[in-house]
Motif scaffolding. Structure first.
Motif, PDB file in Angstrom:
ATOM      1  N   VAL A 157       0.950  87.906 -44.669  1.00 37.07           N
ATOM      2  CA  VAL A 157       2.280  87.434 -44.268  1.00 37.07           C
ATOM      3  C   VAL A 157       2.409  87.703 -42.765  1.00 37.07           C
ATOM      4  O   VAL A 157       2.396  88.860 -42.348  1.00 37.07           O
ATOM      5  CB  VAL A 157       3.405  88.153 -45.027  1.00 37.07           C
ATOM      6  CG1 VAL A 157       4.772  87.645 -44.555  1.00 37.07           C
ATOM      7  CG2 VAL A 157       3.239  87.973 -46.520  1.00 37.07           C
ATOM      8  N   PRO A 158       2.514  86.675 -41.942  1.00 34.81           N
ATOM      9  CA  PRO A 158       2.553  86.860 -40.486  1.00 34.81           C
ATOM     10  C   PRO A 158       3.735  87.707 -40.038  1.00 34.81           C
ATOM     11  O   PRO A 158       4.741  87.842 -40.753  1.00 34.81           O
ATOM     12  CB  PRO A 158       2.663  85.427 -39.954  1.00 34.81           C
ATOM     13  CG  PRO A 158       2.160  84.570 -41.053  1.00 34.81           C
ATOM     14  CD  PRO A 158       2.546  85.247 -42.315  1.00 34.81           C
ATOM     15  N   ILE A 159       3.618  88.260 -38.841  1.00 31.65           N
ATOM     16  CA  ILE A 159       4.680  89.066 -38.252  1.00 31.65           C
ATOM     17  C   ILE A 159       5.022  88.508 -36.872  1.00 31.65           C
ATOM     18  O   ILE A 159       4.285  87.685 -36.321  1.00 31.65           O
ATOM     19  CB  ILE A 159       4.274  90.550 -38.126  1.00 31.65           C
ATOM     20  CG1 ILE A 159       3.022  90.691 -37.219  1.00 31.65           C
ATOM     21  CG2 ILE A 159       4.029  91.165 -39.491  1.00 31.65           C
ATOM     22  CD1 ILE A 159       2.628  92.128 -36.919  1.00 31.65           C
ATOM     23  N   GLY A 217       8.736  88.806 -30.069  1.00 34.24           N
ATOM     24  CA  GLY A 217       9.055  87.384 -30.080  1.00 34.24           C
ATOM     25  C   GLY A 217       7.865  86.461 -30.233  1.00 34.24           C
ATOM     26  O   GLY A 217       8.015  85.241 -30.191  1.00 34.24           O
ATOM     27  N   HIS A 218       6.669  87.021 -30.443  1.00 32.20           N
ATOM     28  CA  HIS A 218       5.456  86.211 -30.576  1.00 32.20           C
ATOM     29  C   HIS A 218       4.887  86.354 -31.987  1.00 32.20           C
ATOM     30  O   HIS A 218       4.757  87.461 -32.504  1.00 32.20           O
ATOM     31  CB  HIS A 218       4.408  86.645 -29.547  1.00 32.20           C
ATOM     32  CG  HIS A 218       4.844  86.421 -28.127  1.00 32.20           C
ATOM     33  ND1 HIS A 218       4.628  85.249 -27.452  1.00 32.20           N
ATOM     34  CD2 HIS A 218       5.509  87.237 -27.270  1.00 32.20           C
ATOM     35  CE1 HIS A 218       5.121  85.337 -26.227  1.00 32.20           C
ATOM     36  NE2 HIS A 218       5.666  86.535 -26.087  1.00 32.20           N
ATOM     37  N   LEU A 252       7.676  87.594 -41.014  1.00 31.44           N
ATOM     38  CA  LEU A 252       8.106  86.207 -41.114  1.00 31.44           C
ATOM     39  C   LEU A 252       8.089  85.734 -42.560  1.00 31.44           C
ATOM     40  O   LEU A 252       7.497  86.362 -43.428  1.00 31.44           O
ATOM     41  CB  LEU A 252       7.205  85.315 -40.266  1.00 31.44           C
ATOM     42  CG  LEU A 252       7.114  85.683 -38.775  1.00 31.44           C
ATOM     43  CD1 LEU A 252       6.235  84.696 -38.046  1.00 31.44           C
ATOM     44  CD2 LEU A 252       8.500  85.718 -38.150  1.00 31.44           C
ATOM     45  N   SER A 253       8.700  84.582 -42.786  1.00 25.25           N
ATOM     46  CA  SER A 253       8.744  83.998 -44.123  1.00 25.25           C
ATOM     47  C   SER A 253       7.352  83.640 -44.596  1.00 25.25           C
ATOM     48  O   SER A 253       6.594  82.978 -43.890  1.00 25.25           O
ATOM     49  CB  SER A 253       9.619  82.733 -44.111  1.00 25.25           C
ATOM     50  OG  SER A 253       9.403  81.962 -45.277  1.00 25.25           O
ATOM     51  N   ARG A 312       3.831 100.280 -42.922  1.00 29.55           N
ATOM     52  CA  ARG A 312       4.876  99.266 -42.770  1.00 29.55           C
ATOM     53  C   ARG A 312       4.928  98.300 -43.955  1.00 29.55           C
ATOM     54  O   ARG A 312       5.670  97.324 -43.930  1.00 29.55           O
ATOM     55  CB  ARG A 312       4.636  98.474 -41.469  1.00 29.55           C
ATOM     56  CG  ARG A 312       4.701  99.312 -40.195  1.00 29.55           C
ATOM     57  CD  ARG A 312       6.078  99.909 -39.972  1.00 29.55           C
ATOM     58  NE  ARG A 312       7.091  98.879 -39.824  1.00 29.55           N
ATOM     59  CZ  ARG A 312       7.515  98.411 -38.650  1.00 29.55           C
ATOM     60  NH1 ARG A 312       7.004  98.881 -37.525  1.00 29.55           N
ATOM     61  NH2 ARG A 312       8.443  97.477 -38.613  1.00 29.55           N
ATOM     62  N   ASN A 313       4.109  98.597 -44.981  1.00 29.96           N
ATOM     63  CA  ASN A 313       4.051  97.742 -46.185  1.00 29.96           C
ATOM     64  C   ASN A 313       3.695  96.287 -45.858  1.00 29.96           C
ATOM     65  O   ASN A 313       4.237  95.345 -46.445  1.00 29.96           O
ATOM     66  CB  ASN A 313       5.388  97.787 -46.943  1.00 29.96           C
ATOM     67  CG  ASN A 313       5.662  99.154 -47.544  1.00 29.96           C
ATOM     68  OD1 ASN A 313       4.758  99.802 -48.080  1.00 29.96           O
ATOM     69  ND2 ASN A 313       6.899  99.607 -47.419  1.00 29.96           N
ATOM     70  N   LEU A 314       2.772  96.132 -44.900  1.00 24.78           N
ATOM     71  CA  LEU A 314       2.322  94.800 -44.513  1.00 24.78           C
ATOM     72  C   LEU A 314       1.044  94.458 -45.273  1.00 24.78           C
ATOM     73  O   LEU A 314       0.085  95.241 -45.284  1.00 24.78           O
ATOM     74  CB  LEU A 314       2.063  94.748 -43.002  1.00 24.78           C
ATOM     75  CG  LEU A 314       3.315  94.957 -42.124  1.00 24.78           C
ATOM     76  CD1 LEU A 314       2.919  95.084 -40.658  1.00 24.78           C
ATOM     77  CD2 LEU A 314       4.307  93.819 -42.320  1.00 24.78           C
ATOM     78  N   SER A 315       1.024  93.306 -45.918  1.00 23.67           N
ATOM     79  CA  SER A 315      -0.131  92.885 -46.700  1.00 23.67           C
ATOM     80  C   SER A 315      -1.179  92.255 -45.772  1.00 23.67           C
ATOM     81  O   SER A 315      -0.845  91.408 -44.939  1.00 23.67           O
ATOM     82  CB  SER A 315       0.305  91.878 -47.755  1.00 23.67           C
ATOM     83  OG  SER A 315      -0.786  91.485 -48.564  1.00 23.67           O
ATOM     84  N   PHE A 316      -2.445  92.660 -45.948  1.00 27.85           N
ATOM     85  CA  PHE A 316      -3.482  92.179 -45.036  1.00 27.85           C
ATOM     86  C   PHE A 316      -4.844  92.164 -45.717  1.00 27.85           C
ATOM     87  O   PHE A 316      -5.051  92.767 -46.773  1.00 27.85           O
ATOM     88  CB  PHE A 316      -3.550  93.064 -43.793  1.00 27.85           C
ATOM     89  CG  PHE A 316      -3.948  94.493 -44.080  1.00 27.85           C
ATOM     90  CD1 PHE A 316      -5.287  94.886 -44.055  1.00 27.85           C
ATOM     91  CD2 PHE A 316      -2.993  95.464 -44.382  1.00 27.85           C
ATOM     92  CE1 PHE A 316      -5.659  96.195 -44.324  1.00 27.85           C
ATOM     93  CE2 PHE A 316      -3.349  96.779 -44.650  1.00 27.85           C
ATOM     94  CZ  PHE A 316      -4.691  97.142 -44.625  1.00 27.85           C
ATOM     95  N   LEU A 317      -5.772  91.446 -45.078  1.00 26.15           N
ATOM     96  CA  LEU A 317      -7.179  91.440 -45.467  1.00 26.15           C
ATOM     97  C   LEU A 317      -7.972  92.036 -44.320  1.00 26.15           C
ATOM     98  O   LEU A 317      -7.787  91.654 -43.159  1.00 26.15           O
ATOM     99  CB  LEU A 317      -7.660  90.007 -45.731  1.00 26.15           C
ATOM    100  CG  LEU A 317      -6.967  89.247 -46.864  1.00 26.15           C
ATOM    101  CD1 LEU A 317      -7.397  87.787 -46.859  1.00 26.15           C
ATOM    102  CD2 LEU A 317      -7.280  89.885 -48.212  1.00 26.15           C
TER     103      LEU A 317
END
Length: 290
Positions: free
Chosen positions: A201-203, A207-208, A276-277, A176-181
């Motif tokens: 970057v939060p997701i 809705g949570h 999210l932003s 999903r190309n989500l950046s994480f540690l």
């Protein structure tokens, strides 16, 4: 798989009749064909561990140890090729692997005249060929491979499954190309108690907002979830904000009641993810401890 409390209690009721042998899973799967074997095994293991904690002390009493040991010696002498130790464990409702540990400990005390070290005991349980008595070695091996809840083989399998699901989680995030540690990166940064994943970057999931993800390769029952909440999840929430827990083998649906407080439960990787932003959420990202 998310189960209602009623469904969970029905499975638990059946586990009370079973012993921790490989055959017990066949019985459970036949009775509950719509549930995965992994879910059934996890529920059975959790329930059996509770049962053992209630009764283990009586098996460690000196007179009980001696009784089990003399019974083993007698049966092994009369039936040297039979799985007498495994049968004894099932008869007294004790985990075969724990019975093996008790009997091996008593054998080594008689052989060496002193209590064996934990290192020696553990090495022989992992490698029964090191035991000088070949009949006992065979019985120890039979107990180890036929116990689905305790013992070195089960510990190794659980560790491997846990690692496998953490890798799976990382792969899903990368897809999903989500950046994480991950946990290892966070330890290098100086954190000693962290979730498996911190999202840079939060997701949003259903809705949570989610800042962190914890992977649990087990079923979430009342006792284990309450323990995790008190010892892990709330501390993660205090430090990193709201997060997501994935119980890969399912959980009791009614336990997913902390969403508004910041703890979301899922039984698989979420599909409806909204990123999210970064700027708006930057203050919630973990910083290197001072």
């Amino acid at each position: 798989m998310k189960l209602s409390r009623a469904e969970y209690k029905e499975i638990v009721r059946w586990t009370d009749q079973l012993r921790p042998t490989r055959q017990c899973m066949k019985i459970l799967k036949e009775r509950f064909p719509n549930h995965s074997q992994s879910t059934l095994l996890s529920i059975f293991s959790l329930e059996y561990q509770k049962r053992i904690k209630r009764t283990i002390s009586r098996h460690h009493a000196p007179d009980a140890i001696e009784s089990h040991y003399q019974r083993y010696l007698s049966e092994a002498k009369a039936h040297p090729t039979a799985p007498v130790l495994l049968e004894l464990a099932n008869e007294v409702d004790l985990s075969p692997a724990l019975m093996a540990r008790i009997i091996l400990d008593r054998f080594l005390q008689g052989l060496e005249g002193e209590v064996p070290s934990k290192i020696v005991l553990s090495s022989m349980l992992k490698e029964p060929s090191l035991i000088p008595d070949h009949i006992l070695a065979k019985n120890i091996y039979q107990c180890t491979i036929n116990d689905c809840c305790y013992g070195p083989l089960v510990d190794c399998i659980k560790h491997a499954i846990g690692q496998e699901h953490e890798v799976l989680l990382c792969e899903k995030l990368k897809e999903r190309n989500l950046s994480f540690l991950d946990e290892n990166q966070l330890r290098v940064m100086g954190y000693d108690k962290t979730p498996d994943i911190i999202l840079e970057v939060p997701i949003a999931v259903e809705g949570h907002i989610v800042h962190w993800i914890e992977s649990k390769a087990s079923f979430g029952d009342d006792h284990s979830h309450r323990t995790y909440l008190n010892e892990q999840f709330w501390s993660y929430w205090n430090r990193f904000g709201p997060g997501l827990v994935i119980y890969w083998y399912g959980f009791i649906g009614e336990l997913d009641c902390q969403r508004d407080r910041g703890i979301l439960l899922k039984d698989c990787f979420p599909t409806d993810i909204v990123t999210l932003s970064h700027a708006a959420q930057q203050d919630r990202l973990p910083q290197e401890p001072e």
